[in-house]
Design a protein around this motif. Structure first.
Motif, PDB file in Angstrom:
ATOM      1  N   ALA A 448      28.664  35.900  37.732  1.00  0.00           N
ATOM      2  CA  ALA A 448      29.130  35.913  39.122  1.00  0.00           C
ATOM      3  C   ALA A 448      30.612  36.270  39.248  1.00  0.00           C
ATOM      4  CB  ALA A 448      28.861  34.548  39.759  1.00  0.00           C
ATOM      5  N   GLY A 449      31.357  36.242  38.141  1.00  0.00           N
ATOM      6  CA  GLY A 449      32.781  36.561  38.208  1.00  0.00           C
ATOM      7  C   GLY A 449      33.089  38.015  38.503  1.00  0.00           C
ATOM      8  N   SER A 450      32.071  38.865  38.487  1.00  0.00           N
ATOM      9  CA  SER A 450      32.302  40.260  38.871  1.00  0.00           C
ATOM     10  C   SER A 450      31.759  40.473  40.277  1.00  0.00           C
ATOM     11  CB  SER A 450      31.601  41.204  37.878  1.00  0.00           C
ATOM     12  OG  SER A 450      31.950  42.529  38.185  1.00  0.00           O
ATOM     13  N   PRO A 451      32.587  41.033  41.186  1.00  0.00           N
ATOM     14  CA  PRO A 451      32.182  41.153  42.589  1.00  0.00           C
ATOM     15  C   PRO A 451      30.880  41.936  42.757  1.00  0.00           C
ATOM     16  CG  PRO A 451      34.441  41.926  42.279  1.00  0.00           C
ATOM     17  CD  PRO A 451      33.914  41.576  40.941  1.00  0.00           C
ATOM     18  N   ARG A 452      30.101  41.530  43.767  1.00  0.00           N
ATOM     19  CA  ARG A 452      28.853  42.244  44.070  1.00  0.00           C
ATOM     20  C   ARG A 452      28.828  42.777  45.491  1.00  0.00           C
ATOM     21  NH1 ARG A 452      24.019  39.169  44.035  1.00  0.00           N
ATOM     22  NH2 ARG A 452      25.272  37.408  44.714  1.00  0.00           N
ATOM     23  N   THR A 453      29.590  42.189  46.402  1.00  0.00           N
ATOM     24  CA  THR A 453      29.507  42.668  47.778  1.00  0.00           C
ATOM     25  C   THR A 453      30.399  43.904  47.957  1.00  0.00           C
ATOM     26  OG1 THR A 453      31.356  41.360  48.602  1.00  0.00           O
ATOM     27  CG2 THR A 453      29.175  40.302  48.620  1.00  0.00           C
ATOM     28  N   VAL A 454      30.050  44.706  48.971  1.00  0.00           N
ATOM     29  CA  VAL A 454      30.817  45.922  49.271  1.00  0.00           C
ATOM     30  C   VAL A 454      32.286  45.575  49.518  1.00  0.00           C
ATOM     31  CG1 VAL A 454      31.147  47.682  51.073  1.00  0.00           C
ATOM     32  CG2 VAL A 454      28.867  47.304  50.071  1.00  0.00           C
ATOM     33  N   THR A 455      32.526  44.566  50.328  1.00  0.00           N
ATOM     34  CA  THR A 455      33.899  44.183  50.666  1.00  0.00           C
ATOM     35  C   THR A 455      34.690  43.783  49.414  1.00  0.00           C
ATOM     36  OG1 THR A 455      32.941  43.264  52.662  1.00  0.00           O
ATOM     37  CG2 THR A 455      35.246  42.739  52.245  1.00  0.00           C
ATOM     38  N   GLU A 456      34.060  42.961  48.570  1.00  0.00           N
ATOM     39  CA  GLU A 456      34.766  42.481  47.369  1.00  0.00           C
ATOM     40  C   GLU A 456      35.029  43.618  46.380  1.00  0.00           C
ATOM     41  OE1 GLU A 456      33.024  37.911  47.087  1.00  0.00           O
ATOM     42  OE2 GLU A 456      31.993  39.542  46.070  1.00  0.00           O
ATOM     43  N   ILE A 457      34.055  44.509  46.238  1.00  0.00           N
ATOM     44  CA  ILE A 457      34.232  45.631  45.300  1.00  0.00           C
ATOM     45  C   ILE A 457      35.350  46.548  45.799  1.00  0.00           C
ATOM     46  CG2 ILE A 457      33.139  47.740  44.393  1.00  0.00           C
ATOM     47  CD1 ILE A 457      30.503  46.141  44.268  1.00  0.00           C
ATOM     48  N   GLU A 458      35.320  46.872  47.107  1.00  0.00           N
ATOM     49  CA  GLU A 458      36.354  47.760  47.653  1.00  0.00           C
ATOM     50  C   GLU A 458      37.734  47.113  47.553  1.00  0.00           C
ATOM     51  OE1 GLU A 458      34.944  48.980  51.549  1.00  0.00           O
ATOM     52  OE2 GLU A 458      33.566  50.463  50.660  1.00  0.00           O
ATOM     53  N   LYS A 459      37.774  45.791  47.642  1.00  0.00           N
ATOM     54  CA  LYS A 459      39.045  45.085  47.513  1.00  0.00           C
ATOM     55  C   LYS A 459      39.549  45.156  46.070  1.00  0.00           C
ATOM     56  CE  LYS A 459      41.220  40.646  48.360  1.00  0.00           C
ATOM     57  NZ  LYS A 459      40.917  39.264  47.993  1.00  0.00           N
ATOM     58  N   LEU A 460      38.658  44.894  45.124  1.00  0.00           N
ATOM     59  CA  LEU A 460      39.086  44.913  43.714  1.00  0.00           C
ATOM     60  C   LEU A 460      39.490  46.327  43.273  1.00  0.00           C
ATOM     61  CD1 LEU A 460      39.515  43.031  41.304  1.00  0.00           C
ATOM     62  CD2 LEU A 460      37.255  43.682  40.474  1.00  0.00           C
ATOM     63  N   ALA A 461      38.843  47.346  43.884  1.00  0.00           N
ATOM     64  CA  ALA A 461      39.173  48.741  43.535  1.00  0.00           C
ATOM     65  C   ALA A 461      40.645  49.036  43.811  1.00  0.00           C
ATOM     66  CB  ALA A 461      38.283  49.688  44.336  1.00  0.00           C
ATOM     67  N   LYS A 462      41.248  48.275  44.735  1.00  0.00           N
ATOM     68  CA  LYS A 462      42.647  48.516  45.111  1.00  0.00           C
ATOM     69  C   LYS A 462      43.608  47.744  44.203  1.00  0.00           C
ATOM     70  CE  LYS A 462      41.834  49.367  50.032  1.00  0.00           C
ATOM     71  NZ  LYS A 462      41.037  48.421  50.837  1.00  0.00           N
ATOM     72  N   ALA A 463      43.054  46.857  43.375  1.00  0.00           N
ATOM     73  CA  ALA A 463      43.932  46.019  42.541  1.00  0.00           C
ATOM     74  C   ALA A 463      44.576  46.847  41.436  1.00  0.00           C
ATOM     75  CB  ALA A 463      43.133  44.867  41.947  1.00  0.00           C
ATOM     76  N   LYS A 464      45.691  46.334  40.942  1.00  0.00           N
ATOM     77  CA  LYS A 464      46.446  47.008  39.884  1.00  0.00           C
ATOM     78  C   LYS A 464      45.651  47.029  38.582  1.00  0.00           C
ATOM     79  CE  LYS A 464      51.211  47.424  39.189  1.00  0.00           C
ATOM     80  NZ  LYS A 464      52.189  47.541  40.257  1.00  0.00           N
ATOM     81  N   THR A 465      45.727  48.122  37.879  1.00  0.00           N
ATOM     82  CA  THR A 465      45.056  48.219  36.600  1.00  0.00           C
ATOM     83  C   THR A 465      46.078  48.571  35.530  1.00  0.00           C
ATOM     84  OG1 THR A 465      43.591  49.619  35.307  1.00  0.00           O
ATOM     85  CG2 THR A 465      44.385  50.538  37.359  1.00  0.00           C
ATOM     86  N   ILE A 466      45.793  48.149  34.307  1.00  0.00           N
ATOM     87  CA  ILE A 466      46.699  48.507  33.202  1.00  0.00           C
ATOM     88  C   ILE A 466      46.380  49.895  32.657  1.00  0.00           C
ATOM     89  CG2 ILE A 466      47.247  46.161  32.494  1.00  0.00           C
ATOM     90  CD1 ILE A 466      45.018  46.429  30.363  1.00  0.00           C
ATOM     91  N   PHE A 467      45.370  50.542  33.234  1.00  0.00           N
ATOM     92  CA  PHE A 467      44.904  51.809  32.637  1.00  0.00           C
ATOM     93  C   PHE A 467      45.389  53.063  33.375  1.00  0.00           C
ATOM     94  CE2 PHE A 467      41.919  48.662  31.055  1.00  0.00           C
ATOM     95  CZ  PHE A 467      41.985  48.946  29.703  1.00  0.00           C
ATOM     96  N   ASN A 468      46.214  52.918  34.404  1.00  0.00           N
ATOM     97  CA  ASN A 468      46.668  54.135  35.096  1.00  0.00           C
ATOM     98  C   ASN A 468      48.082  54.523  34.660  1.00  0.00           C
ATOM     99  OD1 ASN A 468      44.352  54.620  36.429  1.00  0.00           O
ATOM    100  ND2 ASN A 468      44.940  53.504  38.278  1.00  0.00           N
TER     101      ASN A 468
END
Ligand SMILES: [Mn+2]
Length: 468
Positions: A448-468
């Protein structure tokens, strides 16, 4: 001053990084205990029929090419009963005490001898002393001492092994290691045996045992799930148009390894757009573009136990209206199916429930005319057990759930290009897969620690990543 500046740069990363599995000891110290494995052997012996012998082999070393082997992966049954990760080993379990080479007991393990030359190349071999002290076996012998005279097979009313005779022969006969020799001995014993071997009874006992996870196993499964979740979340943050499928895979597997996972639990599936519609797509070569959905079915194995998690995310961070409709239909199906995974409810209820929701939805959207057509877009089952194997042993059909069972719930909708529906749906492939532990109260979603809803996924997509 310089050092302070560095600290300021590092601090936000430390604060945001999920600390999934931080090893602080020189080597990992969270393996299953010898008592766990002894308990599993005791449970097996308890269920063995009278006057029976159980024979379990370690996996063979498999050649990759020329003189290079694949990384060794132990037989799951052998690991379950012993914890030993060395090849060329054999476990014998007896219902009643038996005497072998002067030692009396119900369990005997035959292991590799120590060998300075081989240990210089490949690392430490435990040998009799190591296996005795680390795994607390009392009757440990060298594999070379296992012969056709070790026990008299015709003294036993049933022989329990996960292999059929031909399988042992075909699997092991070609190589020249001790495992092959021991398998040859067992093969010749079975050929002299007057009764059919009890492969079915063996499978039934293994299913009954491995289908219910013990607390020690659940602790490991929780780690495998947490490590898998972190990998998926890193991909959600980092994925963007212009990245390749294998780069998404690299981020996933980097994250698994960083957290101590020994292997991915199965080959990583990272398919974008039409590739998301290929159920076991492992090619992972395509360049992902704006507007694609990426389906990642990837999970970490930890100390022999695996998770099995799928997330489907928009490569550009935002679902299109059509993608959102299909995604939310799959999510509704998954939520309804998870809700019927409870003690006393039938195993088959998960699939029946998810399928009902998806069929109704696809028909309402005009994508399918009836249930038979809907099935083409959801062509696989909703659940399977998982644990040591990604497709693990467990109950089937209408058998009721019990606490300790662990299964996936993974409905999907796949609409490849050319499907008989409005082309606006083409190349949408969505699967959402979580790992559900049946508990006394109902169930617990370990992924459950990985988002499943559209809102949560779109929110996490905006979070900072160490890979860019
Ligand atoms: Mn699965």
């Amino acid at each position: 001053m310089k050092k302070l500046w560095l600290l300021l740069l590092v601090l936000p990363h430390l604060a945001s990084a999920q600390q999934t599995n931080i090893q602080t000891t020189e080597y990992p110290n969270d393996y299953l205990s010898p008592e766990f494995h002894a308990g599993r052997r005791a449970a097996f012996k308890e269920k063995m029929p009278a006057k029976s012998v159980g024979i379990f082999f370690a996996s063979q070393v498999r050649l990759r090419n020329n003189d290079v082997d694949y990384q060794y992966a132990q037989s799951k049954n052998f690991y379950y009963f012993t914890g030993l990760e060395e090849p060329n080993s054999l476990l014998l379990l007896f219902k009643e005490p038996t005497t072998i080479m002067g030692k009396t007991g119900t369990e005997f393990i035959f292991v590799q001898n120590r060998d300075p030359q081989r240990e210089m190349w490949n690392g430490k071999i435990l040998g009799i002393e190591g296996v005795t002290s680390r795994y607390k076996f009392s009757n440990v012998f060298l594999n070379r001492d296992f012969t056709a005279n070790t026990f008299n097979i015709n003294d036993y009313d049933s022989v329990l092994t996960a292999f059929r005779s031909e399988d042992i022969f075909q699997t092991y006969a070609r190589s020249r290691d001790e495992l092959s020799r021991m398998a040859g001995v067992v093969d010749s014993l079975i050929k002299q045996y007057k009764k059919p071997i009890a492969a079915r009874t063996t499978a039934q006992i293994l299913t009954a045992l491995r289908g219910i996870k013990q607390p020690e196993e659940i602790a490991i499964l929780e780690k495998a799930a947490a490590i898998s979740v972190e990998g998926h979340n890193e991909v959600m943050k980092a994925v963007k148009p212009g990245m390749t499928e294998y780069q998404a895979q690299a981020i996933m597997e980097y994250s698994f390894k960083k957290n101590g996972s020994e292997y991915p639990g199965y080959p990583s599936i990272n398919g974008a757009a039409e590739n998301a519609c290929v159920l076991h797509y492992v090619t992972n070569l395509k360049l992902m573009k704006n507007g694609d959905l990426l389906l990642s079915d990837c999970a970490a194995e930890y100390h022999g136990y695996t998770a099995d998690v799928t997330r489907t995310v928009p490569v550009n961070g935002k679902f299109s209206p059509e993608q959102k409709i299909i995604y939310e239909l799959v999510l509704a199906a998954q939520d309804s199916a998870i809700a019927v995974c409870k003690p006393g409810m039938p195993y088959s209820g998960s699939d029946a429930t998810a399928r009902r929701v998806i069929n109704r939805g696809l028909i309402a959207l005009g994508i399918a005319a009836n249930d038979a057509e809907a099935r083409k877009y959801f062509p696989h089952g909703t659940s399977h057990h998982l644990g040591l194997d990604v497709h693990d042993l467990g109950i089937r059909g209408n058998q009721p759930f019990e606490p300790g069972m662990y299964l996936t719930v993974e409905p999907g909708i796949y609409i490849p290009p050319g499907s008989k529906c409005d082309p606006k749906w083409w190349s949408i492939g969505v699967r959402i897969e979580d790992d559900i532990l049946i508990t006394k109260e109902g169930n617990r979603n370990l992924s459950a620690g990985s988002p499943r809803t559209v809102t949560e996924i779109e929110k996490l997509a905006k979070a900072k990543t160490i890979f860019n």
